[in-house]
Design an enzyme around this catalytic site. Structure first.
Site, short mmCIF file in Angstrom:
data_model
loop_
_atom_site.label_atom_id
_atom_site.label_comp_id
_atom_site.label_asym_id
_atom_site.label_seq_id
_atom_site.Cartn_x
_atom_site.Cartn_y
_atom_site.Cartn_z
N ASP A 30 -45.66 -16.42 20.34
CA ASP A 30 -46.02 -17.62 19.60
C ASP A 30 -44.76 -18.46 19.35
O ASP A 30 -43.69 -17.94 19.03
CB ASP A 30 -46.69 -17.24 18.27
CG ASP A 30 -47.43 -18.39 17.64
OD1 ASP A 30 -48.67 -18.34 17.57
OD2 ASP A 30 -46.77 -19.38 17.22
N ASN A 87 -58.91 -16.71 14.98
CA ASN A 87 -59.43 -17.76 14.12
C ASN A 87 -60.51 -18.54 14.87
O ASN A 87 -60.35 -18.84 16.05
CB ASN A 87 -58.30 -18.71 13.71
CG ASN A 87 -57.26 -18.03 12.83
OD1 ASN A 87 -57.60 -17.25 11.96
ND2 ASN A 87 -55.99 -18.33 13.07
N GLN A 94 -58.19 -22.60 12.99
CA GLN A 94 -57.96 -22.68 14.44
C GLN A 94 -57.39 -24.06 14.78
O GLN A 94 -57.96 -25.09 14.39
CB GLN A 94 -59.27 -22.44 15.22
CG GLN A 94 -59.04 -22.41 16.73
CD GLN A 94 -60.28 -22.02 17.53
OE1 GLN A 94 -61.37 -21.84 16.97
NE2 GLN A 94 -60.13 -21.89 18.83
N SER A 95 -56.27 -24.06 15.49
CA SER A 95 -55.65 -25.34 15.85
C SER A 95 -55.62 -25.58 17.36
O SER A 95 -55.50 -26.72 17.79
CB SER A 95 -54.23 -25.43 15.29
OG SER A 95 -53.43 -24.38 15.81
N VAL A 96 -55.73 -24.51 18.15
CA VAL A 96 -55.79 -24.66 19.61
C VAL A 96 -57.16 -24.16 20.06
O VAL A 96 -57.52 -23.00 19.82
CB VAL A 96 -54.67 -23.88 20.31
CG1 VAL A 96 -54.78 -24.03 21.83
CG2 VAL A 96 -53.29 -24.36 19.83
N HIS A 100 -57.94 -17.37 21.39
CA HIS A 100 -56.71 -16.57 21.44
C HIS A 100 -56.72 -15.54 20.34
O HIS A 100 -57.23 -15.78 19.25
CB HIS A 100 -55.46 -17.46 21.35
CG HIS A 100 -55.50 -18.44 20.22
ND1 HIS A 100 -56.21 -19.62 20.28
CD2 HIS A 100 -54.93 -18.42 19.00
CE1 HIS A 100 -56.07 -20.29 19.15
NE2 HIS A 100 -55.31 -19.57 18.34
N HIS A 102 -54.32 -13.35 17.97
CA HIS A 102 -52.97 -13.18 17.44
C HIS A 102 -52.69 -11.69 17.28
O HIS A 102 -53.52 -10.96 16.72
CB HIS A 102 -52.87 -13.81 16.05
CG HIS A 102 -53.04 -15.30 15.99
ND1 HIS A 102 -51.99 -16.18 15.89
CD2 HIS A 102 -54.17 -16.07 15.97
CE1 HIS A 102 -52.45 -17.42 15.83
NE2 HIS A 102 -53.77 -17.39 15.88
P1 5GP Z 1 -54.50 -21.02 15.74
O1 5GP Z 1 -53.98 -21.75 14.52
O2 5GP Z 1 -55.29 -21.93 16.64
O3 5GP Z 1 -55.22 -19.74 15.43
O4 5GP Z 1 -53.20 -20.57 16.53
C1 5GP Z 1 -52.53 -21.38 17.43
C2 5GP Z 1 -51.15 -20.80 17.62
O5 5GP Z 1 -50.56 -21.38 18.76
C3 5GP Z 1 -50.20 -21.05 16.45
O6 5GP Z 1 -49.74 -19.81 15.92
C4 5GP Z 1 -49.07 -21.87 17.07
O7 5GP Z 1 -47.80 -21.54 16.54
C5 5GP Z 1 -49.18 -21.53 18.53
N1 5GP Z 1 -48.74 -22.56 19.43
C6 5GP Z 1 -49.05 -23.89 19.37
N2 5GP Z 1 -48.49 -24.55 20.39
C7 5GP Z 1 -47.82 -23.61 21.13
C8 5GP Z 1 -47.05 -23.69 22.34
O8 5GP Z 1 -46.87 -24.76 22.94
N3 5GP Z 1 -46.50 -22.54 22.79
C9 5GP Z 1 -46.68 -21.34 22.15
N4 5GP Z 1 -46.09 -20.25 22.68
N5 5GP Z 1 -47.41 -21.23 21.02
C10 5GP Z 1 -47.97 -22.35 20.52
#
Ligand code: 5GP
Ligand code: ZN
Length: 114
Positions: A30, A87, A94-96, A100, A102
């Site tokens: 991450d 998430n 969830q942001s992406v 995924h 973690h």
């Molecule tokens: P979410 O909040 O969707 O559960 O987790 C998304 C994760 O993706 C976050 O922990 C964030 O730090 C990680 N992340 C976002 N952009 C990038 C990226 O460009 N490269 C990597 N390796 N991680 C990313």
């Protein structure tokens, strides 16, 4: 999907520190780690969220969990313990929007999560 960040990591358009890869799964560190070990495991197939899973995704999600076990062993945290989180949606943070998992380890985790 060319406009998906994690699809771009799968196809190598966006660089990432990959720690594991097999036919169906990629795992990488991450960018903004929340623990000494913070790895994201993704299916190579684009699936936006848990809500979008179909029964045909059974095998790839199984592979994702097995890959988490392998990464935990390879990173030396299998015995000390680790947390896995998926998430789903806005309130979960969830942001992406490419599913995924973690894998977090290397410090004492708290419960309930924030
Ligand atoms: P979410 O909040 O969707 O559960 O987790 C998304 C994760 O993706 C976050 O922990 C964030 O730090 C990680 N992340 C976002 N952009 C990038 C990226 O460009 N490269 C990597 N390796 N991680 C990313
Ligand atoms: Zn994607």
């Amino acid at each position: 999907m060319s406009d998906c960040l994690f699809c771009n990591i799968v196809d190598g358009t966006i660089p990432a520190e990959i720690v594991y890869e097999d036919k169906q799964v990629v795992a990488f560190r991450d960018l903004n780690p929340q623990a000494p070990l913070h790895v994201l495991l993704i299916p190579k197939k684009h699936i936006a969220t848990l809500n979008d899973l179909e029964s045909e995704d059974n095998a790839v999600m199984g592979a994702l969990i097995l890959a988490a076990k392998k990464v935990a062993e390879a990173e030396g945290v299998a015995e000390s313990g680790y947390r896995t989180v998926i998430n789903c949606g806005e309130q979960a943070g969830q942001s992406v929007y490419h599913i995924h998992l973690h894998l977090l380890a290397g410090r004492q985790m708290q419960w309930p999560p924030g």
